[in-house]
Design a protein around this motif. Structure first.
Motif, PDB file in Angstrom:
ATOM      1  N   LEU A  56     122.462   5.820  89.849  1.00  0.00           N
ATOM      2  CA  LEU A  56     123.069   4.635  90.502  1.00  0.00           C
ATOM      3  C   LEU A  56     121.720   3.833  91.153  1.00  0.00           C
ATOM      4  O   LEU A  56     121.776   2.803  90.731  1.00  0.00           O
ATOM      5  N   LEU A  57     120.817   4.664  91.763  1.00  0.00           N
ATOM      6  CA  LEU A  57     119.554   3.939  92.371  1.00  0.00           C
ATOM      7  C   LEU A  57     118.944   3.471  91.213  1.00  0.00           C
ATOM      8  O   LEU A  57     118.232   2.291  91.329  1.00  0.00           O
ATOM      9  N   ALA A  58     118.600   4.148  90.063  1.00  0.00           N
ATOM     10  CA  ALA A  58     117.883   3.767  88.871  1.00  0.00           C
ATOM     11  C   ALA A  58     118.287   2.357  87.978  1.00  0.00           C
ATOM     12  O   ALA A  58     117.331   1.899  87.472  1.00  0.00           O
ATOM     13  N   ARG A  59     119.552   2.085  88.533  1.00  0.00           N
ATOM     14  CA  ARG A  59     120.050   0.786  87.881  1.00  0.00           C
ATOM     15  C   ARG A  59     119.562  -0.343  88.702  1.00  0.00           C
ATOM     16  O   ARG A  59     119.363  -1.655  87.945  1.00  0.00           O
ATOM     17  N   TYR A  60     119.045  -0.110  89.911  1.00  0.00           N
ATOM     18  CA  TYR A  60     118.505  -1.237  90.755  1.00  0.00           C
ATOM     19  C   TYR A  60     116.993  -1.180  90.938  1.00  0.00           C
ATOM     20  O   TYR A  60     116.277  -2.161  91.225  1.00  0.00           O
ATOM     21  N   VAL A  61     116.508  -0.107  90.613  1.00  0.00           N
ATOM     22  CA  VAL A  61     114.817   0.026  91.176  1.00  0.00           C
ATOM     23  C   VAL A  61     114.269   0.639  89.628  1.00  0.00           C
ATOM     24  O   VAL A  61     114.866   1.331  89.077  1.00  0.00           O
ATOM     25  N   PRO A  62     113.332   0.062  89.498  1.00  0.00           N
ATOM     26  CA  PRO A  62     112.430   0.173  88.325  1.00  0.00           C
ATOM     27  C   PRO A  62     111.854   1.418  88.199  1.00  0.00           C
ATOM     28  O   PRO A  62     111.607   1.994  89.252  1.00  0.00           O
ATOM     29  N   ARG A  63     111.823   2.303  86.879  1.00  0.00           N
ATOM     30  CA  ARG A  63     111.679   3.663  86.820  1.00  0.00           C
ATOM     31  C   ARG A  63     110.357   3.786  87.484  1.00  0.00           C
ATOM     32  O   ARG A  63     110.101   4.968  88.080  1.00  0.00           O
ATOM     33  N   ARG A  64     109.145   2.993  87.085  1.00  0.00           N
ATOM     34  CA  ARG A  64     107.902   3.172  87.778  1.00  0.00           C
ATOM     35  C   ARG A  64     107.777   3.357  89.213  1.00  0.00           C
ATOM     36  O   ARG A  64     107.138   4.267  89.840  1.00  0.00           O
ATOM     37  N   TRP A  65     108.732   2.640  89.854  1.00  0.00           N
ATOM     38  CA  TRP A  65     108.710   2.557  91.271  1.00  0.00           C
ATOM     39  C   TRP A  65     109.489   3.654  91.868  1.00  0.00           C
ATOM     40  O   TRP A  65     109.391   4.259  92.803  1.00  0.00           O
TER      41      TRP A  65
END
Length: 383
Positions: A56-65
């Motif tokens: 769920l968090l990955a939907r809003y935070v870019p993967r590199r970050w």
């Protein structure tokens, strides 16, 4: 593929140096194996909740970050464990667990983006080779350095995380490959749970993987504690873990055994051998050195289960359901991380720490009896 193997090796270095240090420090901080079990159960539950929340968090935070966040949380855990009062060690273990969950989700996504399916096997074997060196040396090195200076193992972990993060940004992986938006929303893996449990082979694969992980978890946490309680050096537990991890290099021979016999024979042998030796170690626990040698020997059979235990799932899952069923199957790690210390805590109400080995041995022998129901032809080539 070497790039991903190097990233995995850096992560393994950060973890392996502390894997035998944390149980000893927590035992010193909390004073009892029962309290350590309670903390590890809470840590496992934290990891499980985090695993459910990361997608769920990955939907809003870019993967590199997100990957960067996971590495920084691991660094924060090492700082807490090494540079603050010993009572902060449980929080350090929890931070390490959360950081690892985030890194694992991102790492697997990058591998699927950049490694061709035909090269997945070579990538995995290379990852195990690079990481195996760290896992073979790290546990013993960690406790040796802890006795020399308590902060050094944590400094090594921090440096490994920083190197990993620096190499990650050097690779410029970004947020992964851009994938065309699907015409329909992805299926919810939770909808596949009833179908998963209607297929005995898939349930068997999940059960074997879970119980194998329980065996490893009990060994990793309670062998160092048993060594300290028996009056042995802190280094004995770390040496035992390093030797056991060294058995990973014997997997080619175990694959040969698997191919000459069958998946069922390998799984039954793995559970029966490890179970008998776990229980036998309890019977001779008054002699701690022979008991630890017996426990170390038991991990040879746990490595055999690492090789063979997941095959009932991999060989029987339908190609059209691999993604969803794999999401259900992968919960075995989280279930084991919560269940192992909870199971040990219950045993410790009635018995000392060596009783945990006896109970685990009985459990593994019971798994061997269950594994006899595996189809005898599973994994054999058809003529």
């Amino acid at each position: 593929m070497n790039s991903f193997a190097i990233l995995a090796a850096c992560e393994a270095s950060a973890r392996a140096t502390l894997v035998s240090v944390y149980p000893v420090l927590m035992y010193r901080a909390l004073g009892s194996a029962a309290s350590v079990s309670e903390v590890y159960a809470l840590v496992g539950l934290t990891g499980l909740l985090c695993a459910l929340g990361v997608p769920l968090l990955a939907r809003y935070v870019p993967r590199r970050w997100l990957y960067t966040l996971g590495a920084l949380i691991m660094v924060a855990g090492s700082v807490l464990g090494g540079f603050f009062d010993v009572r902060y060690v449980p929080y350090a273990v929890a931070a390490t667990s959360v950081g690892l969950v985030i890194l694992a989700v991102c790492f697997n996504a990058y591998v699927m983006d950049y490694v061709e399916r035909a090269s997945m096997g070579r990538n995995e074997s290379r990852r195990l080779l690079f990481s195996g060196i760290s896992w073979s040396v790290g546990p013993f090195l960690g406790v040796v350095l802890m006795d020399w200076h308590p902060q050094v193992p944590f400094l090594i972990s921090i440096v490994a995380c920083v190197v990993m993060l620096g190499f990650f940004w050097y690779l410029r992986l970004g947020d992964g490959k851009v994938i065309t938006k699907a015409r329909r929303p992805p299926a919810n893996p939770l909808r596949y749970i009833p179908r998963f449990f209607r297929q005995p082979a898939l349930v068997g694969g999940w059960f074997y993987a879970t119980m194998r992980s329980v065996g490893w978890s009990v060994y990793t946490i309670y062998v160092p504690i048993f060594a300290v309680k028996s009056g042995l050096s802190d280094q004995i537990g770390g040496l035992a873990l390093s030797i056991s991890n060294g058995f990973l290099f014997s997997t080619p021979f175990m694959l040969g055994f698997l191919q000459k016999t069958s998946v069922r024979r390998a799984i039954v042998t793995g559970f029966a051998g490890s179970g008998v030796l776990f229980a036998g170690a309890t019977l001779i626990s008054a002699f701690p050195y022979p008991a630890i040698v017996m426990l170390v020997t038991a991990t040879i059979f746990l490595v055999l289960l690492d090789v063979s235990g997941g095959l009932p799932f991999l060989l029987t899952v339908k190609p059209s359901e691999r993604t969803e069923m794999a999401a259900v199957y992968s919960t075995f790690r989280d279930v084991a991380s919560v269940g192992s210390p909870a199971f040990a805590r219950l045993v410790l109400v009635f018995a000392p720490v060596q009783g945990v080995f006896a109970a685990t041995g009985v459990l593994l022998i019971g798994c061997a009896l269950v594994a006899r129901r595996t189809h005898p032809g599973l994994g054999r080539r058809r003529h």
